[in-house]
Write a protein that holds these residues in place. Sequence first.
Motif, PDB file in Angstrom:
ATOM      1  N   LEU A 108       0.817  -1.219   0.000  1.00  0.00           N
ATOM      2  CA  LEU A 108       0.000   0.000   0.000  1.00  0.00           C
ATOM      3  C   LEU A 108       0.849   1.267   0.000  1.00  0.00           C
ATOM      4  N   SER A 109       2.157   1.105   0.147  1.00  0.00           N
ATOM      5  CA  SER A 109       3.071   2.241   0.287  1.00  0.00           C
ATOM      6  C   SER A 109       3.812   2.524  -1.014  1.00  0.00           C
ATOM      7  N   ASP A 110       4.278   3.766  -1.126  1.00  0.00           N
ATOM      8  CA  ASP A 110       5.085   4.151  -2.283  1.00  0.00           C
ATOM      9  C   ASP A 110       6.536   3.717  -2.115  1.00  0.00           C
ATOM     10  N   ALA A 111       6.999   3.666  -0.861  1.00  0.00           N
ATOM     11  CA  ALA A 111       8.389   3.298  -0.578  1.00  0.00           C
ATOM     12  C   ALA A 111       8.461   2.696   0.821  1.00  0.00           C
ATOM     13  N   VAL A 112       9.519   1.918   1.066  1.00  0.00           N
ATOM     14  CA  VAL A 112       9.676   1.221   2.340  1.00  0.00           C
ATOM     15  C   VAL A 112      11.100   1.415   2.855  1.00  0.00           C
ATOM     16  N   LEU A 113      11.210   1.700   4.142  1.00  0.00           N
ATOM     17  CA  LEU A 113      12.482   1.684   4.858  1.00  0.00           C
ATOM     18  C   LEU A 113      12.396   0.585   5.901  1.00  0.00           C
ATOM     19  N   VAL A 114      13.374  -0.276   5.941  1.00  0.00           N
ATOM     20  CA  VAL A 114      13.437  -1.319   6.951  1.00  0.00           C
ATOM     21  C   VAL A 114      14.242  -0.766   8.122  1.00  0.00           C
ATOM     22  N   SER A 115      13.780  -1.013   9.341  1.00  0.00           N
ATOM     23  CA  SER A 115      14.549  -0.552  10.494  1.00  0.00           C
ATOM     24  C   SER A 115      15.060  -1.747  11.285  1.00  0.00           C
ATOM     25  N   ALA A 116      16.224  -1.564  11.869  1.00  0.00           N
ATOM     26  CA  ALA A 116      16.849  -2.598  12.692  1.00  0.00           C
ATOM     27  C   ALA A 116      17.455  -1.911  13.904  1.00  0.00           C
ATOM     28  N   GLU A 117      17.523  -2.638  15.003  1.00  0.00           N
ATOM     29  CA  GLU A 117      18.093  -2.076  16.218  1.00  0.00           C
ATOM     30  C   GLU A 117      19.508  -2.604  16.409  1.00  0.00           C
ATOM     31  N   ALA A 118      20.446  -1.664  16.537  1.00  0.00           N
ATOM     32  CA  ALA A 118      21.851  -2.041  16.727  1.00  0.00           C
ATOM     33  C   ALA A 118      21.992  -2.905  17.967  1.00  0.00           C
ATOM     34  N   GLY A 119      22.725  -3.992  17.835  1.00  0.00           N
ATOM     35  CA  GLY A 119      22.975  -4.874  18.959  1.00  0.00           C
ATOM     36  C   GLY A 119      21.842  -5.845  19.250  1.00  0.00           C
ATOM     37  N   ALA A 120      20.707  -5.694  18.584  1.00  0.00           N
ATOM     38  CA  ALA A 120      19.574  -6.582  18.838  1.00  0.00           C
ATOM     39  C   ALA A 120      19.139  -7.336  17.589  1.00  0.00           C
ATOM     40  N   THR A 121      19.151  -6.666  16.452  1.00  0.00           N
ATOM     41  CA  THR A 121      18.723  -7.281  15.200  1.00  0.00           C
ATOM     42  C   THR A 121      19.943  -7.868  14.495  1.00  0.00           C
ATOM     43  N   THR A 122      19.835  -9.112  14.101  1.00  0.00           N
ATOM     44  CA  THR A 122      20.966  -9.770  13.444  1.00  0.00           C
ATOM     45  C   THR A 122      20.810  -9.724  11.926  1.00  0.00           C
ATOM     46  N   ARG A 123      21.912  -9.959  11.244  1.00  0.00           N
ATOM     47  CA  ARG A 123      21.895 -10.038   9.783  1.00  0.00           C
ATOM     48  C   ARG A 123      20.952 -11.147   9.325  1.00  0.00           C
ATOM     49  N   ASP A 124      20.913 -12.229  10.103  1.00  0.00           N
ATOM     50  CA  ASP A 124      20.033 -13.343   9.765  1.00  0.00           C
ATOM     51  C   ASP A 124      18.556 -12.968   9.867  1.00  0.00           C
ATOM     52  N   GLU A 125      18.233 -11.905  10.574  1.00  0.00           N
ATOM     53  CA  GLU A 125      16.854 -11.412  10.649  1.00  0.00           C
ATOM     54  C   GLU A 125      16.581 -10.373   9.565  1.00  0.00           C
ATOM     55  N   ILE A 126      17.590  -9.597   9.203  1.00  0.00           N
ATOM     56  CA  ILE A 126      17.414  -8.521   8.223  1.00  0.00           C
ATOM     57  C   ILE A 126      17.271  -9.060   6.805  1.00  0.00           C
ATOM     58  N   LEU A 127      18.115  -9.999   6.423  1.00  0.00           N
ATOM     59  CA  LEU A 127      18.085 -10.511   5.048  1.00  0.00           C
ATOM     60  C   LEU A 127      16.743 -11.123   4.666  1.00  0.00           C
ATOM     61  N   PRO A 128      16.110 -11.947   5.515  1.00  0.00           N
ATOM     62  CA  PRO A 128      14.787 -12.465   5.147  1.00  0.00           C
ATOM     63  C   PRO A 128      13.741 -11.353   4.978  1.00  0.00           C
ATOM     64  N   ALA A 129      13.874 -10.292   5.757  1.00  0.00           N
ATOM     65  CA  ALA A 129      12.941  -9.169   5.614  1.00  0.00           C
ATOM     66  C   ALA A 129      13.075  -8.540   4.234  1.00  0.00           C
ATOM     67  N   PHE A 130      14.308  -8.303   3.800  1.00  0.00           N
ATOM     68  CA  PHE A 130      14.522  -7.740   2.464  1.00  0.00           C
ATOM     69  C   PHE A 130      14.038  -8.690   1.374  1.00  0.00           C
ATOM     70  N   HIS A 131      14.271  -9.987   1.546  1.00  0.00           N
ATOM     71  CA  HIS A 131      13.817 -10.967   0.554  1.00  0.00           C
ATOM     72  C   HIS A 131      12.295 -11.006   0.488  1.00  0.00           C
ATOM     73  N   ALA A 132      11.638 -10.983   1.653  1.00  0.00           N
ATOM     74  CA  ALA A 132      10.171 -11.002   1.674  1.00  0.00           C
ATOM     75  C   ALA A 132       9.606  -9.754   0.995  1.00  0.00           C
TER      76      ALA A 132
END
Length: 159
Positions: A108-132
Motif C-alpha cells: 500500500l506504500s510508495d516506498a519502504v524503509l526497513v529498520s533494525a536495532e543495533a545490537g539486537a537485530t541480526t543479519r540473519d533477521e534482516i536478510l529475510p525481511a529484504f527478501h520477503a
Amino acid sequence: LAIILAQHHASVLYIDADLRSAPNNSPSSHPGLSEMLSDEAVVPCPNSIAGLPSLSVVHAGTHPPCPSELIASSRMASLLTAWRDEFSFIVIHGPGAVFADALVLAQLSDAVLVSAEAGATTRDEILPAFHALSRQIPDHAVLGLILKHANHGPSYARA
C-alpha cells in the motif's frame, strides 16, 4: 522521519500501524487505527501535535484480535487514499517484515524503509525481511535500512 519532514513545513501524517504491539487499552481518548478500521462509524480524524502544526498522528489504538485482516481491509486502502489527498507525506510504522500485515502495508506504500536495532537485530533477521519485501514490491521501492540506537563511540563526533 515524520518530524524532520514536518519541521520542513511539509504536511505529514504519521500512522502507527503496528497493531500487534498495540496496548489492550487505548492510550488516548481519540480513536486509533484499529478502531478506525474495525468500525465504519468512527470518524478517521488524525490528532494534531502541539508545536508541530504540520504533523498529525494516528496511534495504533487497542490491540485487535486479527491485525492482518484489519490492515488488509478495503477500509485501510480507502483511508490511505483519502489521507494521500490531505497530506504531502504519510509515514507508516508497521510490524516486522516477517508478518503478513507488514507485507500488505508495503504493497500500500510508495516506498519502504526497513529498520533494525543495533545490537539486537541480526543479519540473519534482516536478510529475510529484504527478501520477503522484494517478492512483494518493486526493488526501487525498498529505499534501504535505518539502524536505530547505534553507538558511534567518542571518535564519531571528531571525524
